[in-house]
Structures are given as C-alpha cells and as structure tokens.
Design a protein around this motif. Structure first.
Motif, PDB file in Angstrom:
ATOM      1  N   UNK A 111      42.646  49.527  40.046  1.00 22.51           N
ATOM      2  CA  UNK A 111      41.461  49.613  40.473  1.00 22.51           C
ATOM      3  C   UNK A 111      40.392  49.381  38.811  1.00 22.51           C
ATOM      4  N   UNK A 112      40.992  50.423  38.268  1.00 18.67           N
ATOM      5  CA  UNK A 112      40.402  50.500  36.902  1.00 18.67           C
ATOM      6  C   UNK A 112      40.481  49.836  35.644  1.00 18.67           C
ATOM      7  N   UNK A 113      42.307  49.204  35.994  1.00 17.05           N
ATOM      8  CA  UNK A 113      42.783  48.334  35.183  1.00 17.05           C
ATOM      9  C   UNK A 113      42.333  46.880  35.531  1.00 17.05           C
ATOM     10  N   UNK A 116      37.182  44.693  35.712  1.00 11.81           N
ATOM     11  CA  UNK A 116      36.468  43.846  35.119  1.00 11.81           C
ATOM     12  C   UNK A 116      37.214  42.021  35.571  1.00 11.81           C
ATOM     13  N   UNK A 117      37.449  42.378  36.609  1.00 13.64           N
ATOM     14  CA  UNK A 117      37.728  40.593  37.344  1.00 13.64           C
ATOM     15  C   UNK A 117      37.127  40.937  38.387  1.00 13.64           C
ATOM     16  N   UNK A 118      36.901  39.504  39.484  1.00  9.39           N
ATOM     17  CA  UNK A 118      36.368  39.384  40.827  1.00  9.39           C
ATOM     18  C   UNK A 118      37.998  39.855  40.953  1.00  9.39           C
ATOM     19  N   UNK A 119      37.886  39.852  42.568  1.00 14.77           N
ATOM     20  CA  UNK A 119      39.147  39.797  43.321  1.00 14.77           C
ATOM     21  C   UNK A 119      39.236  38.344  43.470  1.00 14.77           C
ATOM     22  N   UNK A 125      45.899  36.398  39.134  1.00 12.81           N
ATOM     23  CA  UNK A 125      46.894  37.265  38.445  1.00 12.81           C
ATOM     24  C   UNK A 125      47.869  37.413  39.006  1.00 12.81           C
ATOM     25  N   UNK A 126      47.878  38.345  40.773  1.00 17.40           N
ATOM     26  CA  UNK A 126      49.038  38.545  41.520  1.00 17.40           C
ATOM     27  C   UNK A 126      49.802  37.173  41.378  1.00 17.40           C
ATOM     28  N   UNK A 127      49.005  36.309  41.770  1.00 18.04           N
ATOM     29  CA  UNK A 127      50.706  35.849  42.869  1.00 18.04           C
ATOM     30  C   UNK A 127      50.619  34.276  41.106  1.00 18.04           C
ATOM     31  N   UNK A 128      50.335  35.125  39.855  1.00 17.36           N
ATOM     32  CA  UNK A 128      50.677  34.400  39.197  1.00 17.36           C
ATOM     33  C   UNK A 128      51.667  34.973  38.733  1.00 17.36           C
ATOM     34  N   UNK A 129      52.415  36.274  38.733  1.00 20.03           N
ATOM     35  CA  UNK A 129      52.967  36.955  38.333  1.00 20.03           C
ATOM     36  C   UNK A 129      54.342  36.972  39.465  1.00 20.03           C
ATOM     37  N   UNK A 130      54.135  36.707  40.250  1.00 18.24           N
ATOM     38  CA  UNK A 130      54.590  36.622  41.227  1.00 18.24           C
ATOM     39  C   UNK A 130      55.415  35.890  41.272  1.00 18.24           C
TER      40      UNK A 130
END
Length: 141
Positions: A111-113, A116-119, A125-130
């Motif tokens: 959450x801290x990392x 500055x991102x919206x949900x 970002x998670x989808x791209x990394x996956x």
C-alpha cells in the motif's frame, strides 16, 4: 526503454525481500519461509516437489526451509497418501495464527509503495507484471 524494466523489478523485489525479512525476524523466519508459509496456506496438502516447481526453487532449499519451519512448529510434512515418496505440506495452528499478522504487514508495505497510484493503475500494473511473469516462465522451458 525496456532495458531499465529489469532494474526496476529487481529493486522492487529486493526492497520487498528486505522488508519481509525484517517483518519475519520476530518469528525467526526469512524470505524463503515467507513464500512457503503463504503458498502452503493457500494449497494445504501440496507436495514439496510441486511447491518447488511453483516457487521455482531447488529441493535442497525446500528441505532446509521446511525443516526450519517444522522445528519452529509453523508447518509440518506428512507422507503423501497418493505417493509414498512424496510429502504433503501443512501449516500448524501456530502457522495459521501468525499468517494474518504477516499478511497485514506485507499488504501495508505494498500500500505504501503504491500510494500514489489509483486503484485502477495498481490493478493494471499487477496485470502487466503477471503477463510478463507468465511469458518469462514459458521462455525458460
């Protein structure tokens, strides 16, 4: 452009690893134990061999990690009912008890990392990394 992506991903990984090691000191566990703890909790009865495959680690590390977790009464191995040469892995009551504390701690770090991102950005970002992770695993075969 993409040659820096590995640097960013590696830095995220190292920082997460450092944070997790600090969070798990209280339980005398390290990063390898953390991965085992979470995967076993999601797949009670998984074989050690299958866990090694999922986590992409060698069996010697898995054996050392499981022995440590068994000594600390966090997890245990039981001969598999389907394969006498294999062990099924389970968490103890104590392992189940500490899991939510560690989960909360790690979620707070992420959450801290991502503060500055919206949900939507975080989900993307998670989808791209996956996607990259899935592709990278197939390229190594």
């Amino acid at each position: 452009m993409f040659k820096l992506m590995g640097k960013y991903i590696a830095t995220l990984y190292r920082q997460e690893q450092k944070y997790i090691n600090d969070a798990m000191k209280e339980y005398q566990l390290g990063f390898s134990s953390y991965k085992f703890l979470f995967h076993i909790s999601r797949h009670e009865g998984i074989s050690q061999k299958e866990l090694c495959k999922i986590l992409n680690i060698d069996e010697a590390l898995a054996t050392r990690t499981m022995k440590k977790m068994e000594n600390q009464k966090i997890a245990y191995r039981k001969k598999s009912e389907n394969d006498s040469h294999s062990y099924a892995l389970y968490l103890t009551d104590y392992g189940q008890e500490i899991l939510p504390k560690l989960t909360d701690s790690i979620e707070r770090w992420w959450d801290d990392v991502m503060i500055d991102m919206t949900k939507e950005e975080a989900e993307m970002a998670l989808k791209f990394v996956e996607k990259m992770y899935d592709k990278a695993r197939t390229l190594g075969e």
